[in-house]
Design an enzyme around this catalytic site. Sequence first.
Site, PDB file in Angstrom:
ATOM      1  N   CYS A 113      29.862  56.447  29.324  1.00 57.32           N
ATOM      2  CA  CYS A 113      29.186  55.216  29.731  1.00 57.32           C
ATOM      3  C   CYS A 113      29.670  54.110  28.795  1.00 57.32           C
ATOM      4  CB  CYS A 113      27.664  55.369  29.643  1.00 57.32           C
ATOM      5  SG  CYS A 113      26.776  53.861  30.059  1.00 57.32           S
ATOM      6  N   GLY A 114      30.433  53.179  29.348  1.00 63.61           N
ATOM      7  CA  GLY A 114      31.071  52.157  28.511  1.00 63.61           C
ATOM      8  C   GLY A 114      30.087  51.118  27.990  1.00 63.61           C
ATOM      9  N   HIS A 123      36.088  57.663  39.016  1.00 64.41           N
ATOM     10  CA  HIS A 123      36.001  56.345  39.665  1.00 64.41           C
ATOM     11  C   HIS A 123      36.937  56.280  40.866  1.00 64.41           C
ATOM     12  CE1 HIS A 123      33.566  54.316  36.579  1.00 64.41           C
ATOM     13  NE2 HIS A 123      34.107  55.214  35.779  1.00 64.41           N
ATOM     14  N   GLU A 125      27.227  52.896  41.245  1.00 63.91           N
ATOM     15  CA  GLU A 125      27.362  53.977  40.273  1.00 63.91           C
ATOM     16  C   GLU A 125      26.798  55.308  40.778  1.00 63.91           C
ATOM     17  OE1 GLU A 125      26.418  53.687  36.196  1.00 63.91           O
ATOM     18  OE2 GLU A 125      26.905  51.557  36.042  1.00 63.91           O
ATOM     19  N   CYS A 130      29.248  47.859  34.972  1.00 68.31           N
ATOM     20  CA  CYS A 130      29.682  49.234  34.717  1.00 68.31           C
ATOM     21  C   CYS A 130      30.923  49.160  33.835  1.00 68.31           C
ATOM     22  CB  CYS A 130      29.982  49.955  36.029  1.00 68.31           C
ATOM     23  SG  CYS A 130      30.523  51.663  35.796  1.00 68.31           S
ATOM     24  N   THR A 162      32.804  51.650  32.263  1.00 65.45           N
ATOM     25  CA  THR A 162      33.901  52.539  32.648  1.00 65.45           C
ATOM     26  C   THR A 162      34.482  52.097  33.985  1.00 65.45           C
ATOM     27  OG1 THR A 162      32.280  54.075  33.620  1.00 65.45           O
ATOM     28  CG2 THR A 162      33.105  54.586  31.398  1.00 65.45           C
ATOM     29  N   GLY A 163      33.616  51.529  34.847  1.00 63.66           N
ATOM     30  CA  GLY A 163      34.099  51.038  36.142  1.00 63.66           C
ATOM     31  C   GLY A 163      35.054  49.865  35.982  1.00 63.66           C
TER      32      GLY A 163
END
Length: 306
Positions: free
Chosen positions: A94-95, A183, A232, A241, A243-244
């Site tokens: 989770c970024g 993703h 997500e 998001c 990581t997105g």
Amino acid sequence: MADTRNRQRRHNRGQRQTSSRLPFTKMHGLGNDFVVIDLISHPASLSSEQIRELGNRHRGIGFDQLLMIDAPNRPDADFLYRIFNADGSEVEHCGNGARCFAKYVLDRGLIANSPIHVETANRLLTLHRNTDGQVQVDMGEPEFTPASLPLDAQQQDSYQTTVNADGSDHLIEFYAVSMGNPHAVLVVSDCENAPVKSLGARIGKLPLFPQGVNVGFMEIQDRNHIRLRVFERGAGETEACGTGACAAVVAGIKAGLLNNTVTATLNGGQLQINWQGEGHPVLMTGPAATVFEGHITLPKRAGTGE
Ligand SMILES: N[C@H](CCC[C@H](N)C(=O)O)C(=O)O
């Protein structure tokens, strides 16, 4: 020194007593919101059902993800970082949460200063808090093999499939990128009006993705700017998001559509993403905010007299 401290922490974990009052901190990264609990200072264990209840925005605290801080297993890490979606599922990365993690441990003196080395389920992150309070995260390298998501397909540069949503069939093309978590990135001409909720939910359930997937809808504004919305896995459309954003920029760079440094504008604000290409990590920089503190009351354990 750090390893002695971590050995003691790992020993304490083995002695885990479940606290009945568990302190938490509510935080967010561009509106992607989290409950953060420090299991080093307050040993406890939560079932996925308890996590789901806590994530409920009417009957619980409400969050997109729950972040746990614990003692690391790896000798080269300062902390272990566990992430749970609002649906109770444990995930790999989770970024936005990583930036809040850095703020949490630095603000509370759990570590004196950056860099902070954080172990996750499948990678080692390096976090730096800049003098302006923004946090830079070395997110590790992106992966593109179907097995890294997982994706049930032969490896290609991009993938096509048909999805039924809103009562009609949609032929979609997507890029598949793993940032440790999966993703699927779609390039769209109009992000604001993209069918994020309906199409995102359906794509996330495709058999193509045996463990689900986060679905990004990316509008290329120019070679240094994208607009992005993400549906997500385990949380639905979020304000942002991390990581997105990394996955979308990496997909765009790999497809020759973007330069190496990109500003991603999400619903909740902007992230700076940099990727120098294959063999290099993705660097993400953005804000982290603390909102409030509280206590979770856990059910008393039978036979402990608590
Ligand atoms: N929903 C994601 C985890 C949270 C990712 C997101 N909140 C971020 O900032 O990277 C998953 O199931 O893989």
